[in-house]
Design an enzyme around this catalytic site. Structure first.
Site, PDB file in Angstrom:
ATOM      1  N   ASP A  81      74.090 -25.463  42.253  1.00 46.63           N
ATOM      2  CA  ASP A  81      73.834 -26.436  41.194  1.00 46.63           C
ATOM      3  C   ASP A  81      74.026 -25.759  39.834  1.00 46.63           C
ATOM      4  OD1 ASP A  81      72.999 -28.850  40.082  1.00 46.63           O
ATOM      5  OD2 ASP A  81      70.863 -28.364  40.234  1.00 46.63           O
ATOM      6  N   HIS A  82      74.650 -26.451  38.907  1.00 44.79           N
ATOM      7  CA  HIS A  82      74.795 -25.976  37.522  1.00 44.79           C
ATOM      8  C   HIS A  82      75.384 -24.580  37.404  1.00 44.79           C
ATOM      9  CE1 HIS A  82      73.150 -29.289  35.276  1.00 44.79           C
ATOM     10  NE2 HIS A  82      72.174 -29.390  36.157  1.00 44.79           N
ATOM     11  N   ASP A 103      79.507 -26.809  35.785  1.00 43.94           N
ATOM     12  CA  ASP A 103      78.787 -27.463  34.691  1.00 43.94           C
ATOM     13  C   ASP A 103      79.525 -27.203  33.387  1.00 43.94           C
ATOM     14  OD1 ASP A 103      77.038 -28.424  32.859  1.00 43.94           O
ATOM     15  OD2 ASP A 103      75.356 -27.183  33.456  1.00 43.94           O
ATOM     16  N   GLU A 133      80.848 -32.685  36.104  1.00 45.69           N
ATOM     17  CA  GLU A 133      79.951 -33.533  35.319  1.00 45.69           C
ATOM     18  C   GLU A 133      80.671 -34.021  34.071  1.00 45.69           C
ATOM     19  OE1 GLU A 133      75.264 -33.495  34.383  1.00 45.69           O
ATOM     20  OE2 GLU A 133      76.316 -31.882  33.369  1.00 45.69           O
ATOM     21  N   GLY A 211      68.716 -35.088  37.070  1.00 41.87           N
ATOM     22  CA  GLY A 211      67.535 -35.507  36.327  1.00 41.87           C
ATOM     23  C   GLY A 211      66.938 -36.785  36.894  1.00 41.87           C
ATOM     24  N   ALA A 212      66.954 -36.917  38.222  1.00 41.44           N
ATOM     25  CA  ALA A 212      66.532 -38.178  38.835  1.00 41.44           C
ATOM     26  C   ALA A 212      65.137 -38.100  39.453  1.00 41.44           C
ATOM     27  CB  ALA A 212      67.555 -38.628  39.875  1.00 41.44           C
ATOM     28  N   ASN A 254      69.667 -35.329  42.397  1.00 39.67           N
ATOM     29  CA  ASN A 254      68.985 -34.042  42.320  1.00 39.67           C
ATOM     30  C   ASN A 254      67.499 -34.262  42.044  1.00 39.67           C
ATOM     31  OD1 ASN A 254      71.584 -33.156  42.459  1.00 39.67           O
ATOM     32  ND2 ASN A 254      71.460 -31.834  40.658  1.00 39.67           N
TER      33      ASN A 254
END
Ligand SMILES: [Zn+2]
Length: 319
Positions: A81-82, A103, A133, A211-212, A254
């Site tokens: 991730d990221h 990212d 993204e 950001g969910a 996420n």
């Protein structure tokens, strides 16, 4: 069983969403695999570069491989991730990950395309999928500094971006933000924007929401009652919106902040209620149980609970 991220997203598309959980320690890894079994749900195990700095890449890999051996019935994919360009190349070479997120959304559009394209070429050659993204998800991102800007993903740009980069999934900005302070005042996901994005993308192309987390108000209240300091007005995504998002192409979300809130609440309450305790296994055990419960609850809300056998069979059949 460790499986390809893209295979999971394809099975999920249009029907349910798979939760991606960030891990950085043994307790989280065990809880995610146990949560997969308890919810009968596939999971995506994610690591951010911070987790590699904290635990070490080899330790993270060893923990996930060990959990997979302990719980072979669980179905999980391994995702970076990221990542920046260097993180992604490192993860591609490691032979451990099934997908990476590059990212580059903070870069200008053309630079985002060229960096994503470079990672896609390397990743696809090694059999990994790439999440890119487009748009700005506000709040603290793992790889670059805090942003309070919020720029919703432009649907026409999304179509051009996907066509030119050949990425496998796209994280879009439709109103979510990273961290515990997602929505102040009016909270909403821009589902209308999501529908416009989906309509311009190739059929079956999976979308991702960062950001969910939901930042449940009862969780925040318990933390603050145990001496924590969180803004009582913090709000996250309404879990009822997940069922509106999967018909619009969202196949992965996420969940990071909510897992941290569980850790924060468990430890604050434990040390408040048991000041004599100095055995880390006590809060650690409670944390694993509570994190597992979060995974069960989220899996039900995401529609992926109970899908474990179906997912496993479809992935076998496709291979
Ligand atoms: Zn994110």
């Amino acid at each position: 069983m460790l499986v390809s991220t893209l295979a999971l997203l394809k099975v999920a598309y249009g029907r349910f969403i798979i939760g991606a959980y960030n891990v950085q320690n043994m307790e989280q890894v065990l809880a995610v695999f146990r949560g997969s079994l308890a919810a009968r749900a596939p999971v995506i195990v994610a690591t951010v570069p911070f987790a590699r700095d904290y635990a070490g890449a080899r330790m993270l890999q060893a923990m996930v491989r060990a959990a997979d051996e302990m719980y072979p019935e669980a179905v999980a994919a391994m995702h970076l991730d990221h990542g920046d360009e260097a993180h992604c190349l490192d993860a591609i070479q490691s032979g451990f990950y099934h997908s990476v997120m590059i990212d580059a959304s903070h870069l200008p559009f053309e630079e985002n395309i060229s960096m994503t394209r470079r990672i896609v070429e390397r990743a696809h050659a090694a059999g990994l999928a790439v999440e890119a993204e487009l748009g700005v998800v506000a709040g603290q991102e793992a790889s670059h500094s805090a942003s309070t800007r919020l720029a919703l993903t432009d649907p026409d740009q999304a179509a051009e971006f996907v066509a030119r980069t050949d990425c496998d999934s796209l994280a879009v900005a439709i109103g979510t933000s990273h961290g515990a302070y997602k929505f102040q005042g009016e909270q909403r996901l821009h589902l209308d924007r999501l529908a416009e994005i989906q309509a311009r993308l190739p059929q079956g192309f999976p979308l991702v929401l960062h950001g969910a987390s939901s930042v449940p108000s009862d969780e925040v209240a318990r933390i603050n009652a145990a001496g924590g300091k969180l803004n009582p007005n913090a709000r996250g995504v309404d879990p009822a919106d997940f069922a509106r998002a999967w018909p619009l192409g969202v196949a992965k979300i996420n969940i990071h902040t909510d897992a941290h809130l569980v850790w924060y609440r468990v430890h604050r309450e434990h040390f408040r209620d048991h000041p004599e305790n100095f055995d880390f296994r006590h809060p650690g055990s409670i944390f694993m149980e509570e994190f597992e419960k979060l995974i069960i609850t989220r899996s039900e809300q995401l529609g992926c609970a109970g899908k474990l056998d179906e997912v496993r069979e479809k992935i076998y059949a496709a291979n």
